[in-house]
Design a protein around this motif. Structure first.
Motif, PDB file in Angstrom:
ATOM      1  N   GLU A  60       0.819  -1.205   0.000  1.00 45.68           N
ATOM      2  CA  GLU A  60       0.000   0.000   0.000  1.00 45.68           C
ATOM      3  C   GLU A  60       0.855   1.259   0.000  1.00 45.68           C
ATOM      4  O   GLU A  60       0.498   2.264  -0.628  1.00 45.68           O
ATOM      5  CB  GLU A  60      -0.929  -0.007   1.217  1.00 45.68           C
ATOM      6  N   THR A 117       1.845   1.812  -3.601  1.00 44.54           N
ATOM      7  CA  THR A 117       0.698   2.181  -4.431  1.00 44.54           C
ATOM      8  C   THR A 117       0.273   3.619  -4.174  1.00 44.54           C
ATOM      9  O   THR A 117      -0.103   4.353  -5.096  1.00 44.54           O
ATOM     10  CB  THR A 117      -0.472   1.227  -4.154  1.00 44.54           C
ATOM     11  N   ASP A 118       0.323   4.035  -2.919  1.00 44.43           N
ATOM     12  CA  ASP A 118      -0.149   5.363  -2.541  1.00 44.43           C
ATOM     13  C   ASP A 118       0.708   6.471  -3.135  1.00 44.43           C
ATOM     14  O   ASP A 118       0.241   7.601  -3.289  1.00 44.43           O
ATOM     15  CB  ASP A 118      -0.160   5.464  -1.010  1.00 44.43           C
ATOM     16  N   ARG A 119       1.938   6.182  -3.500  1.00 46.53           N
ATOM     17  CA  ARG A 119       2.842   7.210  -3.999  1.00 46.53           C
ATOM     18  C   ARG A 119       2.900   7.269  -5.515  1.00 46.53           C
ATOM     19  O   ARG A 119       3.639   8.101  -6.062  1.00 46.53           O
ATOM     20  CB  ARG A 119       4.246   6.978  -3.429  1.00 46.53           C
ATOM     21  N   LEU A 122     -10.730   5.293  -2.268  1.00 43.94           N
ATOM     22  CA  LEU A 122      -9.392   5.852  -2.094  1.00 43.94           C
ATOM     23  C   LEU A 122      -9.503   7.079  -1.191  1.00 43.94           C
ATOM     24  O   LEU A 122     -10.009   8.123  -1.599  1.00 43.94           O
ATOM     25  CB  LEU A 122      -8.786   6.237  -3.444  1.00 43.94           C
ATOM     26  N   SER A 131      -6.821   8.386   0.758  1.00 41.34           N
ATOM     27  CA  SER A 131      -5.564   9.068   1.029  1.00 41.34           C
ATOM     28  C   SER A 131      -5.577  10.464   0.423  1.00 41.34           C
ATOM     29  O   SER A 131      -6.079  10.679  -0.693  1.00 41.34           O
ATOM     30  CB  SER A 131      -4.391   8.266   0.474  1.00 41.34           C
ATOM     31  N   ARG A 185      -3.049  11.935  -0.689  1.00 39.91           N
ATOM     32  CA  ARG A 185      -2.157  11.945  -1.842  1.00 39.91           C
ATOM     33  C   ARG A 185      -2.925  11.754  -3.151  1.00 39.91           C
ATOM     34  O   ARG A 185      -2.536  12.301  -4.189  1.00 39.91           O
ATOM     35  CB  ARG A 185      -1.100  10.843  -1.711  1.00 39.91           C
ATOM     36  N   VAL A 186      -3.996  10.973  -3.114  1.00 35.90           N
ATOM     37  CA  VAL A 186      -4.733  10.673  -4.339  1.00 35.90           C
ATOM     38  C   VAL A 186      -5.321  11.953  -4.929  1.00 35.90           C
ATOM     39  O   VAL A 186      -5.247  12.188  -6.143  1.00 35.90           O
ATOM     40  CB  VAL A 186      -5.831   9.635  -4.062  1.00 35.90           C
TER      41      VAL A 186
END
Length: 595
Positions: free
Chosen positions: A167, A170-172, A221, A223, A225-226
């Protein structure tokens, strides 16, 4: 005389869906190159090695130009990734010399992670450097900070149902592209024009920013960041199209490239007009119709520039690939299973640092290898008089060829998998002994950290009733539900046992397979009857099992020793133990001897 050439049939045109997917992939390559020139960006490519992935990388390399590309092997050592002490240079110069790792060398370039299933230390180090823009090297009292500003490409070769990518990684990654559904014929279509102006910028209105913040939670989603990534990609798409301000269609394309291939859920369908009328009270009558109508018309014109959020979600949902819901469910199941399996013994270490010590060997310390100081000094001692120099005050001169590293031998964890013949009256008479042996071995496994599994074969197929485990509760539940009766699919049981042994070897465990049968097969691999064919297929499966190299024991549980069972054991390269009057204790002793 004129020769008549035969008509060469032309390949049919690729489906429009594949062409659209390839257009998105090409657009993602263009956006990645443009965003990498301005700063740091990440992209995930779901595809196995092949011509489609090679074509995409060729397009990206052409867009990147002179930007260097550094590849990270899937099994890279941490010292090589982060950097460390250059021991040979340190010994030759007499001062601490640090060696930069791959993360520092990738500064102002592109880093390619060859496998999304890299180790946790590798992923954590890459994520930290990607966030901070630098990497800190600290070894043996020396410290050094090196710049590490790079863009990241991650190749994900996992299939649906496999363990998902970490994760944190993936988040970055802002862009997520799936090339698995694209055929070779679609590579000839390139309907994208080149980037208009890579140095230009585009503005995003407040209404569009509100939509960008509201869309990701609908795909599961959450986060922050998204939303930031979605805004950056939307702005880049507007620049790519030559616009000074992003519009709703740019957001739709950005959602395809950023959200769809990493979504964990699908957006809820919008409410119907009837549901909205039931929940929303009627608006009050307007006070001044004539005077406010021009202003309302002006407001409508402004709102039409940005479609409502429901329309944006509808447009994105309409472009979702077929079977996305099933893929999301499979990924969620795999994610749950991977969390449940945390703590199990993994693969064998490539550089062991514990166990029974062996003779040291020449080598460079690092990457898990520890310096053997005594052996190093013993090797360097005979050469000290020849190496001594008046201008060098060091009492001991050590060269790179003198270095020795320690070696250890560690016994890997073992597993015992029972394959129990549960067909007919003979096997049914042995089920009680099999259950007792499994429970006895399971109790002993707590002291040896072994695993015990159970395969049952009856009827038309073999079945893995109990995956290798150390849980006594799970073992008792599986044994209590062990059925009996039917035919003897011995060939299928040996096939399943070979697969189980390979899985255990991949996990770093040493498997021992215990086949409990009388050797009388009467069901072929396709489920049909026939003793002659079933016997031949069982013998062929036994030879195939021998190629795994796993320890094996064939316990003949017939009323008297059988020639078929003995021939089967020889084909398996297994120990043959005729035990017509065996009990749980003797079965357990035989397995311990073979293991």
């Amino acid at each position: 005389m004129h020769s008549v050439l035969p008509d060469i049939p032309r390949l049919p045109a690729p489906p429009e869906a594949e062409v659209a997917l390839w257009d998105d992939a090409c657009l993602a390559a263009d956006l990645f190159a443009a965003m990498a020139a301005e700063g740091r960006v990440g992209i995930r490519i779901r595809a196995s090695a092949g011509p489609v992935r090679d074509a995409w990388m060729a397009r990206l390399a052409a867009r990147l130009g002179e930007t260097p590309i550094h590849r990270v092997p899937s099994a890279i050592a941490l010292d090589r990734l982060l950097g460390g002490l250059d021991l040979a240079a340190t010994l030759e110069t007499g001062r601490t010399v640090l060696e930069e790792g791959l993360l520092a060398k990738a500064d102002d370039g592109v880093l390619v992670l060859q496998s999304a299933g890299a180790t946790g230390e590798t992923v954590a180090s890459i994520c930290a450097a990607f966030d901070d823009g630098f990497v800190r090297i600290e070894r043996d009292g020396a410290s050094h900070i090196a710049a590490s500003r790079f863009s990241l490409i991650v190749f994900d070769e996992s299939e649906d149902g496999d363990e998902p990518m970490a994760e944190a990684l993936t988040d970055r990654l802002a862009l997520h592209i799936d090339l698995r559904q694209i055929g070779i014929r679609a590579l000839d279509s390139d309907r994208l024009r080149s980037v208009s102006n890579a140095s230009a910028t585009a503005q995003i209105s407040g209404e569009l920013l509100e939509a960008i913040a509201a869309i990701p939670p609908g795909f599961g989603l959450t986060s922050l960041r998204v939303s930031l990534q979605l805004a950056a990609v939307t702005r880049a798409i507007a620049v790519h199209s030559g616009r000074a301000e992003a519009i709703g269609s740019d957001l739709e394309v950005a959602c395809r490239l950023c959200l769809i291939n990493r979504a964990t859920m699908l957006p809820a369908p919008p409410e119907t007009e009837q549901e909205q009328q039931e929940e929303t009270p009627p608006p009050p009558p307007p006070e001044q119709e004539s005077s406010e109508r021009p202003d309302n018309d002006a407001d409508d014109c402004e709102v039409d520039q940005l479609p409502p959020l429901d329309m944006v979600l509808d447009a994105i949902t309409a472009q979702l690939p077929d079977g996305l819901l099933e893929q999301l469910m499979a990924a969620r199941t795999s994610k749950t299973r991977s969390k449940a399996e945390t703590g199990r013994v993994g693969k064998a270490r490539k550089a062991l640092d514990r166990g029974r010590p062996l003779t040291s060997r020449k080598g460079r310390p690092g990457s898990g290898n520890r310096l053997d100081l005594i052996a190093t000094l013993r090797t360097a001692a005979p050469w000290q008089k020849l190496r001594a120099r008046e201008d060098d005050p060091r009492p001991i001169q050590i060269r790179a060829g003198d270095l020795h590293v320690r070696r250890y031998k560690e016994k890997s964890a073992s597993s015992v998998i029972f394959a129990v013949d549960a067909s007919g009256s003979t096997a049914l008479n042995r089920l009680a002994e099999a259950k007792g042996a499994v429970e006895l071995l399971l109790g002993e496994s707590y002291a040896r950290r072994d695993h015990v599994g159970l395969i049952s074969f009856r009827g038309q197929t073999a079945e893995m009733l109990l995956a290798p485990t150390r849980s006594l509760l799970r073992a008792k539940r599986a044994l209590a539900a062990l059925p009996g009766g039917g035919g003897t699919p011995l060939a299928d049981a040996l096939r399943l046992a070979a697969e189980a042994s390979r899985d255990e070897q991949d996990k770093g465990r040493t498997p021992t397979i215990v086949i409990m049968t009388d050797g009388s097969a009467n069901v072929a691999l396709d489920g049909t009857g026939g003793r002659s064919r079933a016997g031949d297929e069982a013998l062929a499966s036994a030879h195939a099992f021998a190629t795994t190299g796993a320890n094996a024991v064939l316990l003949d549980v017939g009323r008297r020793p059988s020639a078929k069972a003995k021939a089967l054991a020889e084909a398996m390269a297994a120990a043959y133990v005729p035990m017509p009057f065996a009990n749980a204790a003797t079965l357990s002793a035989a397995v311990r001897t073979a293991n």
